[in-house]
Every structure is written in C-alpha cells, then in structure tokens.
Motif scaffolding. Structure first.
Motif, PDB file in Angstrom:
ATOM      1  N   GLY A 299       0.812  -1.212   0.000  1.00  0.00           N
ATOM      2  CA  GLY A 299       0.000   0.000   0.000  1.00  0.00           C
ATOM      3  C   GLY A 299       0.846   1.262   0.000  1.00  0.00           C
ATOM      4  N   LEU A 300       1.990   1.210   0.688  1.00  0.00           N
ATOM      5  CA  LEU A 300       2.880   2.368   0.703  1.00  0.00           C
ATOM      6  C   LEU A 300       3.437   2.633  -0.696  1.00  0.00           C
ATOM      7  CD1 LEU A 300       4.837   1.671   4.023  1.00  0.00           C
ATOM      8  CD2 LEU A 300       2.941   3.264   3.664  1.00  0.00           C
ATOM      9  N   GLY A 301       3.520   1.575  -1.497  1.00  0.00           N
ATOM     10  CA  GLY A 301       3.989   1.722  -2.875  1.00  0.00           C
ATOM     11  C   GLY A 301       2.845   1.840  -3.857  1.00  0.00           C
ATOM     12  N   ARG A 302       1.603   1.981  -3.330  1.00  0.00           N
ATOM     13  CA  ARG A 302       0.400   2.159  -4.133  1.00  0.00           C
ATOM     14  C   ARG A 302       0.123   0.950  -5.035  1.00  0.00           C
ATOM     15  NH1 ARG A 302       0.646   5.342  -0.734  1.00  0.00           N
ATOM     16  NH2 ARG A 302       0.210   7.569  -0.790  1.00  0.00           N
ATOM     17  N   ARG A 303       0.429  -0.233  -4.529  1.00  0.00           N
ATOM     18  CA  ARG A 303       0.105  -1.441  -5.266  1.00  0.00           C
ATOM     19  C   ARG A 303      -1.099  -2.124  -4.622  1.00  0.00           C
ATOM     20  NH1 ARG A 303       5.261  -5.053  -5.393  1.00  0.00           N
ATOM     21  NH2 ARG A 303       5.689  -3.977  -3.418  1.00  0.00           N
ATOM     22  N   ALA A 304      -1.951  -2.721  -5.428  1.00  0.00           N
ATOM     23  CA  ALA A 304      -3.158  -3.362  -4.916  1.00  0.00           C
ATOM     24  C   ALA A 304      -2.798  -4.621  -4.138  1.00  0.00           C
ATOM     25  CB  ALA A 304      -4.093  -3.708  -6.065  1.00  0.00           C
ATOM     26  N   PRO A 305      -3.356  -4.792  -2.945  1.00  0.00           N
ATOM     27  CA  PRO A 305      -3.045  -5.991  -2.152  1.00  0.00           C
ATOM     28  C   PRO A 305      -3.762  -7.219  -2.686  1.00  0.00           C
ATOM     29  CG  PRO A 305      -4.679  -4.671  -1.016  1.00  0.00           C
ATOM     30  CD  PRO A 305      -4.265  -3.879  -2.229  1.00  0.00           C
ATOM     31  N   GLY A 306      -3.204  -8.385  -2.412  1.00  0.00           N
ATOM     32  CA  GLY A 306      -3.841  -9.640  -2.786  1.00  0.00           C
ATOM     33  C   GLY A 306      -4.556 -10.252  -1.596  1.00  0.00           C
ATOM     34  N   PRO A 307      -5.378 -11.278  -1.818  1.00  0.00           N
ATOM     35  CA  PRO A 307      -6.103 -11.925  -0.723  1.00  0.00           C
ATOM     36  C   PRO A 307      -5.200 -12.814   0.117  1.00  0.00           C
ATOM     37  CG  PRO A 307      -6.532 -13.073  -2.773  1.00  0.00           C
ATOM     38  CD  PRO A 307      -5.714 -11.874  -3.131  1.00  0.00           C
ATOM     39  N   PHE A 308      -5.611 -13.039   1.341  1.00  0.00           N
ATOM     40  CA  PHE A 308      -4.905 -13.942   2.236  1.00  0.00           C
ATOM     41  C   PHE A 308      -5.350 -15.365   1.935  1.00  0.00           C
ATOM     42  CE2 PHE A 308      -4.916 -15.917   6.659  1.00  0.00           C
ATOM     43  CZ  PHE A 308      -3.555 -16.186   6.656  1.00  0.00           C
TER      44      PHE A 308
END
Length: 388
Positions: A299-308
């Motif tokens: 998130g700090l790099g503005r990338r979308a997170p993936g699911p756990f």
C-alpha cells in the motif's frame, strides 16, 4: 512523507507484523504493548505445572529493528481522529493501524469463573495457578480443546501427586481422527487423568464445578480452558465486529468498515478463501501477520493488495514433556488417519514451538507462497487452538 504505522499488541502476530513492516523505509512503525516481556502463550501450561520457562524481553526480540516500542495499556481507539489513547494519558496517532490485541480468558459467560477459576491466558494467570497448586489436591480442568488437553496432561505428568480431571462438553478429542483419539485415551489412562465427557458447566463454585444436570464435581482448584474472549476496544471504536467482538475483515485482512485498519490474530474474524472461519491459533496468526505486513508495504507503494490464502497442515498437541500427538489434517482442518505420536512427536512439537519463538526475532522464517498463503515453512505450522 513517512507513513505512521501503529501496531497494537506484541504477541505472536503483532511482533512479526511490526518487524516486517519496518523493513520499508517509508514507514515509521510504533509497537504498543502493556508488558515489556514476550509471552510464550503456548508454554503457559508448563509454567503452571512449575517448570522453568524463560521469558524474553521485547527489546531483545526486536534486536535493533527500526520499531519504536511503547509500553502502555490501550484504553480507547479514536477512529475519526486516528489516534489511540493509553492508560497514562498518552495519545498516539496513526495513518495505518494493525490491530493485534489477541484474546483473554472468558470469565463472563459462566457464573463463578471470575471468582473461583484459574485461567491460562496470560503469564500472570500461569504464575497464579502455579502458586495455587502448591497446596496439592484435586484439579478440575474445564475445556476439552487443546489448551485443556495440554494443561491436564502437563499437570498430571509433572505433578503426579495431584488428582487431575478433565471436563469436556463433548467427547475427548472430538476433532481428531480415530487413531488420534485412541492415542489420547492411552495417554490419559497412563497419566491417571479422569475424563468426564458431555459435561457442561453451569457454575463454578469454590469447591468445584456444578454441571447443567445438577451434578457437582469436587475440586480444590478449577482450571478454566473452556473459552476465550477478545477486548471490546474494536467495538467501542466503531469498527465492524462479529458477535464475539472480533474485528470483521475482508479477504486482505483489512477492516470492512475502516480501510485504514488491519486486524490479525485472535481479535480478528479471519476466514479461509472458501469462507471457512479460521480458529484462534498461532498457525493462523503468524501467516496472517506476514500477509498484512506485505499488504501494508504494498500500500505504501500504491500497489493493490492480494487476498490472504491459507491451508491447515496439522494440529500439534503436547501431552506432557515425553509424548505428543501430531494430527495431520486436510486443507480445511478435517483430520486424516495419519498421526505422529510418542517421543518423536514431542520433539516435533517442541521444535514447532521453538520455531514460533525464533520467528519473532527472524520473521522471514514465516515463509509464504507468492499467492499469500503459507507454504510448508521452515518452522512448520504450530496449531495451538485455544477454543474447546
């Protein structure tokens, strides 16, 4: 601009999350905990039995990591202001909050528990129980989950002068395979632990539990391992919570009501990718911490997170110091017939517990696959589920 990351709780999940997030130079990480010591919760039954279990200072486990350690008890979370209040009046602001405050013994649901029973959730609980057991006598362990099983067998082996009984609401080892249940019975018989199955406690009295059918089980000491609750801080803060007060999270472990908040460990209502609820366990908390740390850094790099993504591997149950039961399970935690028992299983379980501690100093040991779920990690998957 440096992001302020605030992690509440320095248990198995919180400490790993803080260390991993701090690897990002764009984050300023603050870790808040009420005590300056790390509690090996999975060893508290050993402490209660009178064994010498070394404690570690959080500062030593942080080992120079760029994490600001703040000692204090959290009393409130101001979601609108994005700040946390401590008991001594201090307030800490955050841009992202990682909620990892864990669980405690449920002393409210059954009358008399708070007054007469001895839980095993905190280090002070274990010390208090150890002091109580110095007088000897009869011990009734209430709760047939892994905490109750481990406590009953540890006490019976280490303190053979005690009379130990285990009370379970169902049958002993209900979640285990047939082979697992048979081994459990053999160990209980060998150690002389009496088992009362289908025994639901309606009240705890000074002289022992009273069952729902009216029967009284005499006991000098009652060990309460029949359930855990979570702090009500999330509910009071306005976070979406379930009926037990655990923070509701989405597939990335982010709060469904407050996107700047992530929740992990016992205080989070986490689910597998198929919707199955994850149990309170070190096995689920450590991979979740690794996933959230990676998600926050993305998130700090503005990338979308993936699911756990998560799958179960086994359940590791101590049965004293010389025996254990490793119950292998399917991805959904249902048991298969393959088990590991005896001295080899005890060594395996001890290695898992040591590995969980080592992961606090070296969090990279909690290895994950690229998809976000756990691989067969270098430390294994310690299952220390605490619900009966």
């Amino acid at each position: 601009m440096t992001a302020r990351i605030l992690v509440l709780g320095a248990g198995y999940s919180g400490l790993v999350a803080a260390r991993l997030i701090a690897r990002d130079r764009g984050a300023r990480v603050t870790l808040v905990n009420a005590s300056d010591r790390f509690v090996e919760r999975v060893r508290l039954h050993q402490v209660a039995a009178g064994q010498d279990v070394r404690t570690r200072a959080l500062a030593d486990l942080l080992d120079g990591a760029p994490v600001d350690l703040v000692l204090g008890r959290v009393t409130a979370i101001g979601a609108a202001e994005r700040e946390v209040a401590l008991a001594d009046g201090r307030r800490l602001g955050y841009d992202t909050l990682v909620y990892a405050l864990g669980s405690r013994a449920d002393a409210e649901s059954v009358p008399g528990v708070a007054e007469h029973a001895y839980p095993l959730a905190l280090s002070e609980d274990a010390v208090r129980l150890r002091e109580r057991l110095a007088a000897g006598g009869t011990v009734a362990v209430v709760g047939g989950g892994l905490t109750g099983i481990e406590a009953a067998t540890e006490l019976a082996e280490t303190r053979p002068e005690l009379t130990v009984r285990l009370l379970t609401a169902g049958r002993l080892g209900a979640t285990l395979s047939e082979r697992g249940r048979r081994h459990l019975r053999r160990v209980f018989d060998r150690l002389g632990v009496d088992v009362l199955e289908n025994a639901r406690v309606a009240e705890v009295r000074a002289d022992g539990p009273l069952l729902t059918g009216g029967d009284h089980v005499p006991a000098d000491t009652v060990v309460w391992a029949a359930g855990f609750s979570v702090p009500d801080l999330a509910r009071k803060a306005g976070f979406a919570v379930d009926e037990r007060g655990r923070t509701l999270v989405d597939a990335t472990l982010r709060s469904v009501s407050h996107p700047e908040v992530y929740a992990i460990g016992d205080a989070a209502a986490m689910h597998r990718q198929d919707g199955q609820e994850l149990r309170m366990a070190c096995a689920t908390g450590l991979p979740a911490a690794r996933h959230v740390a990676r998600t926050v850094r993305q998130g700090l790099g503005r990338r979308a997170p993936g699911p756990f993504r998560f799958r179960y591997l086994n359940q590791c149950i101590s049965l004293g110091r010389r025996d254990a039961l490793i119950q292998y399970v399917r991805a959904d935690d249902s048991p298969v017939e393959f088990v590991l028992t005896g001295r080899l299983a005890a060594l395996y379980k001890d290695a898992i517990v040591r590995g969980a501690l080592a992961a606090q100093r070296h969090p990279g040991l909690v290895a994950l696959t690229p998809g976000g779920g756990p691989s067969r990690t270098r430390i294994g998957a310690a299952d220390v589920s605490r619900l009966s």
